[in-house]
Scaffold this active site. Structure first.
Site, PDB file in Angstrom:
ATOM      1  CE  LYS A 113      -3.956  -2.306   0.628  1.00  0.00           C
ATOM      2  NZ  LYS A 113      -3.584  -3.725   0.708  1.00  0.00           N
TER       3      LYS A 113
HETATM    4  C1  LIG Z   1      -4.248  -4.879   0.310  1.00  0.00           C
HETATM    5  C2  LIG Z   1      -3.446  -6.120   0.263  1.00  0.00           C
HETATM    6  C3  LIG Z   1      -3.715  -7.123  -0.678  1.00  0.00           C
HETATM    7  C4  LIG Z   1      -4.862  -7.033  -1.653  1.00  0.00           C
HETATM    8  O1  LIG Z   1      -4.665  -6.034  -2.622  1.00  0.00           O
HETATM    9  P1  LIG Z   1      -5.912  -5.498  -3.480  1.00  0.00           P
HETATM   10  O2  LIG Z   1      -5.378  -4.369  -4.272  1.00  0.00           O
HETATM   11  O3  LIG Z   1      -6.935  -5.052  -2.475  1.00  0.00           O
HETATM   12  O4  LIG Z   1      -6.396  -6.632  -4.305  1.00  0.00           O
HETATM   13  C5  LIG Z   1      -2.869  -8.227  -0.710  1.00  0.00           C
HETATM   14  N1  LIG Z   1      -1.864  -8.365   0.165  1.00  0.00           N
HETATM   15  C6  LIG Z   1      -1.585  -7.419   1.093  1.00  0.00           C
HETATM   16  C7  LIG Z   1      -0.458  -7.652   2.049  1.00  0.00           C
HETATM   17  C8  LIG Z   1      -2.347  -6.268   1.167  1.00  0.00           C
HETATM   18  O5  LIG Z   1      -2.069  -5.346   2.085  1.00  0.00           O
END
Ligand SMILES: *Cc1c(COP(=O)(O)O)cnc(C)c1O
Length: 497
Positions: A113
């Site tokens: 993120k």
């Molecule tokens: C948010 C997240 C995901 C999923 O990603 P999306 O974009 O919501 O599909 C997968 N792994 C981790 C560690 C995340 O923080």
């Protein structure tokens, strides 16, 4: 270029407006009016540039109303070694022949993120200036664990903004909870809700689209925006690392110019994999987009059958950031592949809201199975893969990445496809130390910081400084509310009567 709403194709806003607003007034998501193109020659040239320069180049194609100087200010503020612990920003590790792990967790909160949330505050505050917004921007976030912390870290003490984060009380890891409840900054608020991530996300969406609340905020000189991947300002930065990976592999002689690669993504809200779809349709040579889910396999079923059905059991898994039954960004994908038919989107997503289920047309099913492969795995399989890759390749995966690795193994078994492959790694194993250690047979049953030390001993990897520092931080936020009380919490936190 401008941006349309998936629920009303007549909406026409600039990228600055789309980023500032977060979501369209009709409840739709903003999408670019066309997908800009990049040639192989341009990609080859990017291979010789830094991550920030690559980002500048790709952003210039999407944020056409931002000036060059504005985009430069944004990428340079975000993608540097003050915020990331590697100069490459997105690290590409060789796992074995033709298989690469794209480590997207070298930012301040150790999850992918950060790739978007380090730059979103820059994009957003720049957008606010461009459109002469005289209001304070209130960022509302629903999180399954990682977005919340990454958004808090990105927005803390950013002038002209305030950020409020809701997380499911029993739906995040001990480390994630500690990261959020100890958050510093004068403009931040964090609150747990009794419910799961979907409840948090629905609550936030309802607050966003409530006209009365919007008016009240406006009277008080404030407006909402979103740091969730419903905001285009979250999506655009994620396209960059796929373009960048291809440029990097080409530069390093790992692939030939034009050679296709597969991209595997551990998926929850469908934002990360959708960014891969945009990269592909810009011109990055991609064979399959492989969508990996945990036991919450609503997307696996959808891609394989064309029926989206959220009426199913919800599992709390060891990959909690993917414990989601409503994947918001699917709406963007479907809008593109059904020929920007907004009436069709309104029908399907109306059904999803009312009945929790919809079925797409045969044409859309055909496109889905051509572009995507989908698979899922259980917690036991996830753990087995963590152990297997540690023993075989001395590589320690986090639980989310391991889901992707397992589904990729299944894909290769099912298809025999030998295309070179990039697997997105979305979190540092230290964020989920307990599960990772238990997979390696080393679980000490101790608290999260002892677990971190234990994992450091076992894996030999350096503990990220930001996680080590949490130990001595004071807990600032302890409130737990019913999901029906989210609106009241927002008013209270913002001092709105
Ligand atoms: C948010 C997240 C995901 C999923 O990603 P999306 O974009 O919501 O599909 C997968 N792994 C981790 C560690 C995340 O923080």
């Amino acid at each position: 270029m401008f941006y349309k709403s998936t629920r009303n194709s007549d909406v026409k806003v600039t990228s600055a407006q789309a980023v500032a607003q977060g979501i369209s007034e009709d409840g739709g998501l903003f999408v670019p009016s066309e997908i800009p193109q990049i040639t192989l020659e341009e990609i080859r040239e990017l291979g010789g540039k830094s991550y920030a320069e690559r980002a500048f180049y790709v952003f210039s194609k999407y944020l056409t109303d931002y000036t060059e100087a504005e985009i430069r200010y944004c990428v340079e503020g975000a993608y540097n070694t003050k915020n990331f612990d590697t100069e490459n920003i997105a690290e590409l590790a060789h796992l074995f022949d033709g298989t690469y792990i794209l480590e997207l967790w070298h930012g301040p909160t150790c999850a992918f993120k950060d790739m978007a949330l380090q730059i979103l505050p820059y994009l957003l505050t720049t957008a606010a200036k461009k459109i002469d917004l005289d209001k304070k921007i209130v960022i509302l976030v629903a999180t399954s664990g990682d977005t919340g912390k990454a958004a808090l870290e990105g927005f803390k003490d950013v002038p002209g903004t305030e950020i409020l984060v809701f997380y499911p009380d029993n739906g995040v890891s001990a480390m994630q909870k500690k990261q959020m409840t100890t958050q510093e900054g004068a403009n931040v608020g964090v609150c747990a809700i009794k419910g799961n991530f979907d409840d948090a996300q629905n609550g936030v969406k309802a607050i966003f689209t409530d006209k009365e609340i919007a008016e009240k905020l406006s009277e008080n000189g404030m407006m909402f925006s979103s740091a969730n991947s419903i905001n285009w300002g979250r999506l655009a930065p994620q396209i960059i690392y796929y373009v960048s990976s291809y440029a990097q592999l080409l530069r390093d002689g790992e692939i030939q110019e034009g050679e296709k690669i597969n991209i595997v993504v551990p998926t929850g809200n469908f934002g990360n994999i959708l960014a891969g779809y945009y990269a592909k349709h810009m011109g990055v040579p991609v064979n399959k987009l492989i969508c990996a889910s945990n036991s919450n396999n609503v997307l696996t079923d959808f891609i394989n059958t064309g029926v989206y059905d959220r009426n199913r059991r919800f599992y709390a898994t060891i990959s909690p950031s993917m414990d989601i039954l409503i994947s918001s960004n699917l709406e963007r994908l479907l809008y593109h592949i059904c020929g920007e038919n907004d009436a069709q989107i309104r029908e399907w997503f109306g059904k999803l809201a009312a009945e929790g289920r919809y079925e797409v047309s045969d044409e859309v099913k055909a496109v889905l199975s051509d572009e995507f492969y989908a698979g899922c795995c259980t917690d036991e399989e996830t753990k087995a893969v963590i152990k297997e890759y540690f023993d075989k390749y001395s590589y320690t995966c986090d639980t989310h990445t391991a889901v992707a690795v397992k589904v990729y193994e299944d894909y290769v078994k099912a298809t025999g496809d030998k295309t070179k492959t990039v697997i997105a790694s979305t979190a540092s194993p230290y964020k989920f130390s307990g599960s990772v250690l238990s997979a390696l047979g080393e679980d000490c049953g101790c608290d999260e910081f002892a677990l971190v030390d234990e994992l450091a001993k076992t894996s030999g990897m350096t503990v990220p400084a930001s996680l080590a520092a949490l130990k001595d931080k004071e807990i600032r936020f302890t409130e737990v509310i019913e999901k029906s009380e989210m609106k009241d919490f927002v008013f209270r936190a913002l001092n709105v009567k």
